[in-house]
Design a protein around this motif. Structure first.
Motif: not given
Ligand code: KDG
Length: 351
Positions: A244-257
């Motif tokens: 199962y894949l639920s398209l929650t899009n609940h948090v946007y996670t950045p990467f930091v260089f």
């Protein structure tokens, strides 16, 4: 000595002597080879750059682009050794290695970094951004800079932000479409207290875990589910152990260089500029790749048999409502002014 031989000797020796003198002047130590400019003023260096995700993941492709730019701009003087798929350990282990000067570069998610700069926890609040461009505006703006400026006191230097992306839930039990559907699910989270408390507030049973342990934990059913951007779900083949894949899009996670401050402080101004420009240029490329890949991954995960469900805006609002006490608690800890500034920056970016 025949006159023409003397002249020829003079014609040959003088220029290289000159080059050597010039070389030494600006800190180049390669003995004044003919075209010092080609090395951009860089010294011979070999640096270790490690990440948690695969070479084929947008994070891996971004790192390869960074390597390409740095080695081109320094004429191969600075060699970037790349390590993918947590070969050098997970985000937290690599970040500690940078602080100790044992590794030069890593590009973690901001979430496992809250143990170092707690304010990065504001990006773990759910549903802050509606699209990646809003995240770019906030991260590349004064707020993103303010958080980068908190890193040097911890032995780290931040050169900018790349994209991990919008996180979606996968699990082996059922489609998750409402706040109630989270109840009782054993979910792996990043090592991050906001994520842990948010899933607890939804009645789930969260477990913090390093990324490299997730696939086997899903396969052995130690946990029922996990949440990551679509490109990561596909790159790490979670579809093989998660129906199962639920398209929650609940948090946007950045990467930091991140760069080790111990290493950074050894660099000349030229070298710092090359590294900084390369991290930004490769970052733009990485974000583009990430957005394309996340789009493609949804279609291929459906094609690979994952049962995909949307989550309605009304249900997202109920999920946000259920998590609100957790957000209020951490807003106090991270600084209500900072949180207010983030939402104002998002509003500006939305205009
Ligand atoms: O280096 C990045 C990864 O290790 C990790 O941050 C990926 O989002 C991630 C997760 O869920 O751990």
């Amino acid at each position: 000595m025949k006159k023409w031989v003397k002249n020829a000797a003079i014609a040959l020796v003088i220029p290289s002597l000159l080059a050597t003198v010039v070389g030494c002047g600006s800190g180049k130590t390669d003995g004044g080879s003919a075209q010092p400019a080609a090395s951009g003023g860089a010294k011979e260096r070999v640096i270790k750059a490690g990440i948690g995700l695969n070479e084929d993941h947008p994070q891996g492709q971004g790192l390869k682009k960074f390597k390409e730019i740095v080695e081109a701009k320094t004429g191969g003087k600075i060699k970037v050794q790349t390590y993918f798929a947590a070969q050098l350990g997970d985000d937290q282990k690599m970040t500690e290695a940078l602080k100790g000067g044992l590794q030069e570069i890593t590009i973690p998610s901001t979430s496992p970094l809250v143990g170092t700069v707690k304010e990065y926890g504001i990006f773990d609040f759910p549903f802050v951004f509606n699209d990646p461009k809003e995240a770019d505006a906030v991260l590349d703006g004064p707020l993103g800079k303010k958080l980068l400026d908190k890193l040097p006191q911890h032995g780290l230097v931040g050169l900018g932000y790349w994209e991990n992306g919008f996180r979606n839930l996968t699990n082996s039990k059922r489609p998750v479409a409402t706040a109630d559907d989270f109840k009782g699910l054993k979910i792996r989270t990043m090592q991050n207290k906001v994520h842990l408390d948010a899933f607890k507030a939804l009645g789930a049973n969260p477990t913090p875990m390093a990324f490299s342990e997730v696939f086997s934990a899903l396969e052995s059913k130690t946990v029922d589910g996990q949440e990551n951007p679509l490109a990561t779900i596909e790159s790490n083949k979670f579809n093989e152990v998660q129906p199962y894949l639920s398209l929650t899009n609940h948090v946007y996670t950045p990467f930091v260089f991140l760069v080790s401050k111990k290493f950074w402080d050894q660099l000349s101004a030229d070298e710092k500029k090359i590294m900084q420009d390369a991290a930004v240029e490769a970052g733009k490329y990485q974000r583009e790749i990430s957005r394309q890949q996340n789009g493609k991954s949804l279609e291929s995960l459906k094609a690979k048999g994952m049962k995909v469900n949307e989550v309605s805006a009304a249900d997202k609002a109920k999920i946000q409502e259920a998590i609100k006490p957790v957000i209020d608690k951490y807003a106090k800890e991270f600084g209500e002014d900072l949180v207010k500034e983030m939402y104002e920056e998002v509003k500006k970016a939305r205009k």
